[in-house]
Design an enzyme around this catalytic site. Structure first.
Site, mmCIF file in Angstrom:
data_model
loop_
_atom_site.group_PDB
_atom_site.id
_atom_site.type_symbol
_atom_site.label_atom_id
_atom_site.label_comp_id
_atom_site.label_asym_id
_atom_site.label_seq_id
_atom_site.Cartn_x
_atom_site.Cartn_y
_atom_site.Cartn_z
ATOM 1 N N ILE A 154 -0.227 -6.167 -2.035
ATOM 2 C CA ILE A 154 0.583 -6.714 -3.200
ATOM 3 C C ILE A 154 1.140 -7.937 -3.181
ATOM 4 O O ILE A 154 1.677 -8.540 -2.203
ATOM 5 C CB ILE A 154 1.615 -5.589 -3.697
ATOM 6 N N SER A 203 2.923 2.868 2.066
ATOM 7 C CA SER A 203 1.729 1.722 2.056
ATOM 8 C C SER A 203 0.393 2.294 2.515
ATOM 9 O O SER A 203 0.468 3.316 3.054
ATOM 10 C CB SER A 203 2.130 0.645 3.178
ATOM 11 N N TYR A 218 4.804 -0.789 11.802
ATOM 12 C CA TYR A 218 4.679 -0.710 10.342
ATOM 13 C C TYR A 218 4.172 0.546 9.770
ATOM 14 O O TYR A 218 4.662 1.384 9.061
ATOM 15 C CB TYR A 218 4.333 -1.891 9.598
ATOM 16 N N VAL A 243 20.400 -1.047 4.418
ATOM 17 C CA VAL A 243 19.945 0.256 4.548
ATOM 18 C C VAL A 243 19.990 0.868 5.678
ATOM 19 O O VAL A 243 19.765 2.128 5.998
ATOM 20 C CB VAL A 243 18.699 0.543 3.620
ATOM 21 N N ALA A 289 3.326 3.469 11.267
ATOM 22 C CA ALA A 289 3.924 4.704 11.668
ATOM 23 C C ALA A 289 5.241 4.678 10.829
ATOM 24 O O ALA A 289 5.427 5.991 10.557
ATOM 25 C CB ALA A 289 4.287 4.417 13.285
ATOM 26 N N SER A 290 5.999 3.694 10.578
ATOM 27 C CA SER A 290 7.301 4.049 9.785
ATOM 28 C C SER A 290 7.046 4.622 8.567
ATOM 29 O O SER A 290 7.416 5.266 7.854
ATOM 30 C CB SER A 290 7.959 2.521 9.503
ATOM 31 N N LYS A 291 5.707 3.877 7.989
ATOM 32 C CA LYS A 291 5.398 4.285 6.312
ATOM 33 C C LYS A 291 4.696 5.723 6.541
ATOM 34 O O LYS A 291 4.961 6.538 5.458
ATOM 35 C CB LYS A 291 4.529 3.290 5.949
#
Lengths: 242, 82
Positions: free
Chosen positions: A183, A137, A150, A59, A152-154
């Site tokens: 999860i 998230s 992580y 991706v 920041a990206s979400k």
């Protein structure tokens, strides 16, 4: 429906494939591991007798994403649902995070969501309908020490959802995000059993989430029952964020 | 159906304007109906009707009816808009 699921080899992605296959949808599934992807496709075809196209794609590679959509146009000429599950979890204090790892996290978790939304919405516009679901998230809104990049990206994905809902609504395209809590997937396999107990105790429901807690919500958001829901991030976290 | 007729139909459908307004003077953001939303719909319509996928640079450059013809010819030199 024709459904594209990225990150199909991952925990949520794989379960999502089964959820849609069970209702007889035509699936395009992508992942980076050809062997696992082919195995999954065969499993889905065998169990549900549905059409499954397994296409290896990274991706973060725009050329591969363009080729993926060319294949969708060639094979089915339409796309009804995109579920973008592909993502990586980086766990380290910012001071100890290399710039290459920062860029890889942003590319995999955020830029890919933007690029896929761009390609998917263009194709969905032909029919003036479609649904895009991104996997965020709970870290995006709550934060977590050691997961700043992580998070920041979400958080970027959640911002994308809001603006794109405004941009694509007139074209009949809905876009939403799901924000899972903790999860039990391979993404969190580095957590010890004791860590998991601690996290479970922080949830209202006193348990770790399972992929099957997530997939019905994904399917609901892509159904006509959710026809008036767009621009939202739905937390599925057992109350972890409360 | 000729390529020119197909192209005019795409503009008529996407911009929701009469065929008489689809001519050499038609430009993005100049005609009230050709705004950013209509542009997205036009791109999707053209991709479907002409069975191609535009590069983003071409979508950005698609600023007029005339320019659209030039861009389509890049993807299929056999098209004729005369």
């Amino acid at each position: 429906m024709v459904v594209l699921i990225t990150g199909a080899n991952g925990g949520i992605g794989r379960a999502t494939c089964f959820e849609y296959a069970a209702q007889g949808d035509t699936l395009f599934i992508t992942g980076r591991n050809q062997e696992k992807l082919t195995h999954l496709a065969n499993e889905l075809k065998q169990v549900y007798q549905v059409t499954v196209y397994a296409i290896v794609a990274d991706v973060t590679d725009n050329i591969q994403l363009n080729d993926l959509f060319k294949a969708i146009v060639k094979k089915e000429k339409r796309l009804d649902v995109l579920v973008h599950c592909a993502g990586i979890l980086t766990q380290s204090p910012l001071m100890m995070t290399r710039i290459d790892d920062i860029q890889a996290t942003i590319a995999t978790n955020l830029t890919s969501g933007i690029a896929l939304s761009q390609l998917a919405s263009k194709l969905m516009m032909r029919n003036k309908s479609g649904v895009i679901i991104l996997i965020s998230s709970i870290i995006a809104s709550q934060g977590s020490s050691g997961q700043s990049v992580y998070g920041a990206s979400k958080a970027g994905l959640e911002g994308l959802v809001k603006s794109l809902a405004k941009e694509l609504g007139t074209a009949g395209i809905r876009i939403n995000a799901i924000a899972p809590g903790f999860i039990d997937t391979a993404l969190v396999e580095q957590f010890s059993p004791d860590d998991k107990v601690v996290i479970a105790n922080k949830t209202c429901l006193k348990r770790i989430g399972q992929v099957n807690d997530i997939t019905p919500v994904i399917q609901f958001l892509s159904s006509s029952d959710a026809g008036y829901i767009t621009g939202q991030t739905i937390a599925v976290d057992g109350g972890l964020a409360l | 159906m000729s390529a020119k007729s197909k192209l005019i139909d795409a503009f008529v459908n996407a911009l929701e304007i009469p065929a008489s307004e689809v001519n050499e003077t038609l430009q993005y953001n100049d005609h009230i109906q050709w705004d950013s939303t209509a542009h997205m719909i036009l791109v999707a319509q053209l991709e479907g009707d002409f069975d191609l996928m535009f590069d983003i640079d071409d979508i950005i450059d698609m600023s007029s009816f005339v320019k659209t013809q030039e861009i389509l010819l890049k993807y299929n030199a056999e098209l004729s808009f005369s």
